[in-house]
Design a protein around this motif. Structure first.
Motif: not given
Lengths: 279, 117
Positions: A11, A13, A16, A79, A81, A86, A122-123, A127
């Protein structure tokens, strides 16, 4: 319905956010493995997916840190972030509050957990979902295991939590998938970012595929930290999926170190036809 | 030593556009509610990424603070390495569990002759 899918994936970050800095050949092969995971998830007929992630101080902090938390909402935003950093635009992911509540209620019979009626992804979740449900339309139940702020839950409790999730999934009428996300060895966001202990990762995934409970629970956090970095604490999410898979045997579909993504990028799943959670 | 409050401030800053605006307007004033030492407050206002790492801030919190300050990824990593060179090993928090000897010695302890990107 009995659990329809169980797998794990990375996963990080950078998958991506730093995609343009990776070797295109390896990156595209990894992305292709994510496509395969999406196809398998869709073929399973899953009507909802439980994503067990190790979040990174997006929702949970040391002022009130749960070892285990499960989301209970009809939608989740992300997200948290910066979208540019991200590489994922803002989204609203579909949830299913009612299904979450039934899962949570069952899990609580054996494991004390926290629930959360709001949760910013989050990521750790964003992700994987960006590949697996790119429209964020398959109802998701976010799950967190604290892998960031010690003291951390012991590995055997992460295992018990995975078993509890399996009992909960099997008890609801919906078809549910479980996906664990995290790194194996990695030193995320530290001076050692990009370092990967490839031998350690391979050894861990052999044990994961064998679903070797004793070997998986034999890891020790201090040794994990020395060999696999702070990021190695995230094996808790992989162990919970092993427990949920009830003895099933696993297959690694993709595993390659991609230093700019800071991990051995991994996609693996269990063959649930070999699962017997009553064992 | 109040690593908890250093991280709490950064956790809240990362989550709150309002706090980000207030920090941008007056870096020192927004720290008032947090129990911080002078060294910690100075590191947060400079910002001194290397010092914050040595103080023990978790990278999962610190990397967003660096991104907020438009510090690009490789520069962020280098500032942490420089922080260790300038201020010594990480003093508290999760990275201080077993001590930290710097990237080169760490690679050697893993039997690797390189490792960082």
């Amino acid at each position: 319905m009995p659990l329809v899918y169980a797998g794990v994936c990375s996963h990080a970050p950078g998958i991506r956010g730093r995609k343009d800095l990776a070797d295109p050949e390896v990156r595209d092969a990894f992305y292709g493995a994510f496509d395969g995971m999406r196809a398998d998830l869709e073929a399973s007929g899953a009507e909802a997916v439980i994503v067990i992630a190790a979040e990174h101080f997006a929702n949970f902090f040391m002022n009130n840190m749960p070892s285990f938390a499960i989301g209970m909402a009809d939608f989740y935003d992300g997200p948290i972030e910066d979208p540019g950093w991200l590489g994922i635009e803002r989204f609203r992911a579909t949830g299913d509050r009612d299904l979450s509540e039934r899962v949570i209620t069952e899990v609580m019979n054996t494991v004390d957990i926290a629930y959360a009626e709001e949760w910013l992804f989050d990521h750790g979740i964003a992700v994987p979902l960006s590949f697996l449900t790119p429209r964020f339309d398959l109802p998701v139940i976010p799950v967190n295991i604290n892998c960031q702020g010690p003291p951390l839950t012991p590995l055997h409790r992460a295992w018990a939590f995975g078993e509890a999730l399996r009992r909960a999934v099997d008890a609801v009428p919906e078809k549910v998938a479980i996906i664990g996300t995290g790194g194996i060895s990695h030193w995320p966001a530290t001076p050692d970012s990009g370092k990967i202990n490839w031998e350690w990762d391979q050894d861990f995934m052999v044990k994961w595929c064998d679903n070797d409970r004793d070997a998986l629970l034999d890891y020790d956090d201090l040794q994990v930290y020395a060999d696999a970095g702070q990021g190695g604490f995230e094996i808790r999410t992989f162990l919970a999926v092993s427990a949920a898979a009830g003895g099933a045997q696993g297959t690694v579909h993709f595993m390659e170190p991609i230093p700019i993504f800071a991990v051995s990028c991994t996609i693996a799943s269990y063959d649930l036809s070999t699962s017997d959670p009553a064992d | 030593m109040s690593l908890y409050y250093v991280q709490k401030f950064l956790f809240e800053l990362n989550r709150s556009p309002q706090l980000q605006e207030a920090y941008t307007a007056d870096r020192r004033a927004v720290l008032e509610p947090y129990a911080l030492s002078d060294e910690e407050a100075e590191a947060l206002t400079a910002p001194d990424i290397g010092k914050l790492y040595v103080l023990g801030v978790n990278g999962q919190i610190l990397m967003h603070f660096a991104a907020f300050h438009q510090i690009e990824w490789q520069d962020y990593l280098q500032r942490m390495r420089d922080g260790i060179d300038d201020h010594g090993p990480v003093r508290a928090g999760v990275y201080a569990i077993t001590g930290y000897e710097g990237t080169r010695a760490h690679s050697e302890s893993l039997g690797q002759d390189r490792g960082v990107e």
